[in-house]
Design an enzyme around this catalytic site. Structure first.
Site, PDB file in Angstrom:
ATOM      1  N   ARG A   1       0.827  -1.218   0.000  1.00  0.00           N
ATOM      2  CA  ARG A   1       0.000   0.000   0.000  1.00  0.00           C
ATOM      3  C   ARG A   1       0.854   1.257   0.000  1.00  0.00           C
ATOM      4  O   ARG A   1       0.625   2.184  -0.781  1.00  0.00           O
ATOM      5  CB  ARG A   1      -0.922   0.002   1.240  1.00  0.00           C
ATOM      6  CG  ARG A   1      -2.052  -0.994   1.172  1.00  0.00           C
ATOM      7  CD  ARG A   1      -2.919  -0.869   2.403  1.00  0.00           C
ATOM      8  NE  ARG A   1      -2.191  -1.188   3.619  1.00  0.00           N
ATOM      9  CZ  ARG A   1      -2.221  -2.372   4.212  1.00  0.00           C
ATOM     10  NH1 ARG A   1      -2.940  -3.343   3.733  1.00  0.00           N
ATOM     11  NH2 ARG A   1      -1.533  -2.595   5.317  1.00  0.00           N
ATOM     12  N   ILE A   2       1.867   1.293   0.898  1.00  0.00           N
ATOM     13  CA  ILE A   2       2.670   2.520   1.014  1.00  0.00           C
ATOM     14  C   ILE A   2       3.559   2.690  -0.224  1.00  0.00           C
ATOM     15  O   ILE A   2       3.635   3.782  -0.798  1.00  0.00           O
ATOM     16  CB  ILE A   2       3.479   2.529   2.329  1.00  0.00           C
ATOM     17  CG1 ILE A   2       2.522   2.540   3.527  1.00  0.00           C
ATOM     18  CG2 ILE A   2       4.425   3.737   2.377  1.00  0.00           C
ATOM     19  CD1 ILE A   2       3.183   2.419   4.886  1.00  0.00           C
TER      20      ILE A   2
ATOM     21  N   ARG B   1       7.894  -9.022  -3.636  1.00  0.00           N
ATOM     22  CA  ARG B   1       7.815 -10.491  -3.699  1.00  0.00           C
ATOM     23  C   ARG B   1       6.923 -10.927  -4.850  1.00  0.00           C
ATOM     24  O   ARG B   1       7.192 -11.894  -5.535  1.00  0.00           O
ATOM     25  CB  ARG B   1       7.269 -11.054  -2.379  1.00  0.00           C
ATOM     26  CG  ARG B   1       8.358 -11.252  -1.335  1.00  0.00           C
ATOM     27  CD  ARG B   1       7.799 -11.830  -0.093  1.00  0.00           C
ATOM     28  NE  ARG B   1       6.630 -11.062   0.339  1.00  0.00           N
ATOM     29  CZ  ARG B   1       5.697 -11.519   1.170  1.00  0.00           C
ATOM     30  NH1 ARG B   1       5.765 -12.719   1.646  1.00  0.00           N
ATOM     31  NH2 ARG B   1       4.680 -10.746   1.526  1.00  0.00           N
TER      32      ARG B   1
ATOM     33  N   THR C   1      11.582   4.975   5.045  1.00  0.00           N
ATOM     34  CA  THR C   1      10.486   5.352   5.952  1.00  0.00           C
ATOM     35  C   THR C   1       9.813   4.095   6.494  1.00  0.00           C
ATOM     36  O   THR C   1       8.710   4.171   7.031  1.00  0.00           O
ATOM     37  CB  THR C   1       9.424   6.209   5.212  1.00  0.00           C
ATOM     38  OG1 THR C   1       9.053   5.532   4.008  1.00  0.00           O
ATOM     39  CG2 THR C   1       9.932   7.594   4.889  1.00  0.00           C
TER      40      THR C   1
ATOM     41  N   ARG D   1      11.369   0.557   8.266  1.00  0.00           N
ATOM     42  CA  ARG D   1      11.937   0.235   9.568  1.00  0.00           C
ATOM     43  C   ARG D   1      13.457   0.238   9.444  1.00  0.00           C
ATOM     44  O   ARG D   1      14.007  -0.200   8.418  1.00  0.00           O
ATOM     45  CB  ARG D   1      11.490  -1.155  10.046  1.00  0.00           C
ATOM     46  CG  ARG D   1      10.070  -1.222  10.570  1.00  0.00           C
ATOM     47  CD  ARG D   1       9.918  -0.505  11.924  1.00  0.00           C
ATOM     48  NE  ARG D   1       8.593  -0.663  12.476  1.00  0.00           N
ATOM     49  CZ  ARG D   1       7.569   0.170  12.284  1.00  0.00           C
ATOM     50  NH1 ARG D   1       7.731   1.257  11.545  1.00  0.00           N
ATOM     51  NH2 ARG D   1       6.400  -0.055  12.841  1.00  0.00           N
TER      52      ARG D   1
ATOM     53  N   GLU E   1      16.339   2.563  17.444  1.00  0.00           N
ATOM     54  CA  GLU E   1      15.496   3.646  17.978  1.00  0.00           C
ATOM     55  C   GLU E   1      15.215   3.435  19.451  1.00  0.00           C
ATOM     56  O   GLU E   1      15.011   2.294  19.859  1.00  0.00           O
ATOM     57  CB  GLU E   1      14.159   3.676  17.216  1.00  0.00           C
ATOM     58  CG  GLU E   1      14.273   4.325  15.876  1.00  0.00           C
ATOM     59  CD  GLU E   1      12.934   4.370  15.148  1.00  0.00           C
ATOM     60  OE1 GLU E   1      11.889   4.514  15.797  1.00  0.00           O
ATOM     61  OE2 GLU E   1      12.961   4.260  13.922  1.00  0.00           O
TER      62      GLU E   1
ATOM     63  N   HIS F   1      11.325   9.481  13.272  1.00  0.00           N
ATOM     64  CA  HIS F   1      10.213   8.526  13.068  1.00  0.00           C
ATOM     65  C   HIS F   1       8.867   9.265  13.116  1.00  0.00           C
ATOM     66  O   HIS F   1       8.036   9.027  13.994  1.00  0.00           O
ATOM     67  CB  HIS F   1      10.247   7.408  14.121  1.00  0.00           C
ATOM     68  CG  HIS F   1       9.431   6.206  13.722  1.00  0.00           C
ATOM     69  ND1 HIS F   1       9.729   4.918  14.107  1.00  0.00           N
ATOM     70  CD2 HIS F   1       8.298   6.097  12.962  1.00  0.00           C
ATOM     71  CE1 HIS F   1       8.834   4.076  13.618  1.00  0.00           C
ATOM     72  NE2 HIS F   1       7.956   4.769  12.914  1.00  0.00           N
TER      73      HIS F   1
END
Ligand code: DGY
Length: 334
Positions: free
Chosen positions: A163-164, A184, A244, A246, A275, A296
């Protein structure tokens, strides 16, 4: 649900007021008004007595904590899209349902990915800093000052066309970038056609050919250090990396080395491997204007946070009404 006992819900961080208020109306909600990060001990104590845990990405809910949880803990309704901070397999073994908050952060995260795609080559953060650091004193416009690199006409390689990734592609296309992607699974021919996107089944092949790489895949054991030292070295010396997703998807030490050695031109990072600790070597690169670092905040909009809260509420409510919550996260098939 009015005659039923309200579930006891433990929320680990401060949430937007409208979300907290609604949670208090619907549940026995234990809030964290002053937003003090919960310790492992706090989490263990809560998990021994509450029906629902609402953690965020700042809480590590690992197998040890889950195994020690009391039998009353039925649901971990995470206030997050990513779910890498919860051991979903351990929860499934213990019969605990896990949910997340997908879909509502897509556009906000894609906006910030696009902002970083622009910021690094166009020296946006550096330019803004010049004015503020020099208290508005600058020499004025000059033909050869603050020159960056053109975005239009360049190639963007998206890792993870979910989606992103797709939302980033839509934006990037409008900025005149040619869309390349590795995923994938190949996306539908319609999506590919509308984005005029080029698919690469080999990530290595794509990396060597694009000008900007945007990391948009989830963090899983399979994507840990996907951008390894070897893969980073495949990128062109004039290219940029934007993450953006991980921190763990990129080998940060290798990235720092590649930028230092001029093997990659720069990076825009919203996420980090350890983090909230940020590698001091990255901070040094930021001072040298080779990277743009954000804390973040890609999904940090008030609208997005309220939507996330709504999702958490719906997941809890649906579960206690005896239905399958809409955003159930299932253990990965190995
Ligand atoms: C999430 O929810 O996964 C985001 O990373 C938080 O910004």
């Amino acid at each position: 649900m009015s005659n039923k006992k309200k579930p006891l819900v433990y929320i680990t961080r401060k949430l937007p007021d409208p979300v907290e208020t609604r949670m208090r109306e619907l549940f026995e909600a234990e809030l964290n008004i002053d937003d003090t990060p919960r310790t492992r001990g706090d989490l263990a104590a809560a998990m021994a007595r509450v029906d629902v845990l609402v953690p965020t990405v700042t809480d590590r809910i690992d197998a040890e904590l889950i195994e020690a949880a009391g039998p009353q803990l039925k649901l971990i309704a995470s206030f997050s899209n990513g779910i890498d901070h919860v051991d979903v397999e351990a929860a499934a073994r213990k019969g605990i349902t896990v949910t997340n908050t997908p879909n509502v952060l897509t556009e906000d995260t894609a906006d910030m990915a696009m902002a970083l795609i622009l910021s690094v080559p166009r020296r946006l953060a550096e330019g803004a800093r010049i004015l503020t650091d020099r208290k508005g004193e600058w020499g004025g416009w000059s033909p050869t000052w603050m020159l960056g690199h053109r975005i239009w006409g360049k190639r963007l390689g998206i890792i993870g066309m979910g989606r992103i990734g797709t939302a980033v592609a839509r934006r990037a296309k409008a900025f005149g970038l040619a869309i390349h992607y590795h995923n994938r699974h190949r996306v539908s021919p319609q999506t590919e056609a509308s984005l005029e996107a080029t698919y690469w089944d080999s990530l290595d092949q794509m990396l060597a050919r694009v000008d900007i790489v945007s990391v948009n895949c989830p963090s899983t054991p399979a994507t840990y250090h996907l951008m390894s030292a070897r893969r980073l070295a495949l990128m062109q010396p004039t290219s940029y990396l934007v993450n953006t997703a991980r921190g763990g998807v990129v080998d940060e030490t290798a990235l720092i080395k590649c930028i230092r050695e001029g093997k990659i031109a720069g990076a825009g990072l919203d996420v980090f491997e350890n983090e909230p600790i940020v590698n001091p070597k990255l901070l040094k690169l930021a001072h040298e204007n080779k990277v743009v670092l954000l804390p973040h905040m890609s999904s940090a909009t008030i609208e997005g946070r309220i939507d996330m809260g709504e999702k958490v509420i719906i997941n809890i409510r649906t579960y206690f009404d005896g239905h399958r919550p809409p955003d159930r996260v299932l253990p990965r098939r190995t």
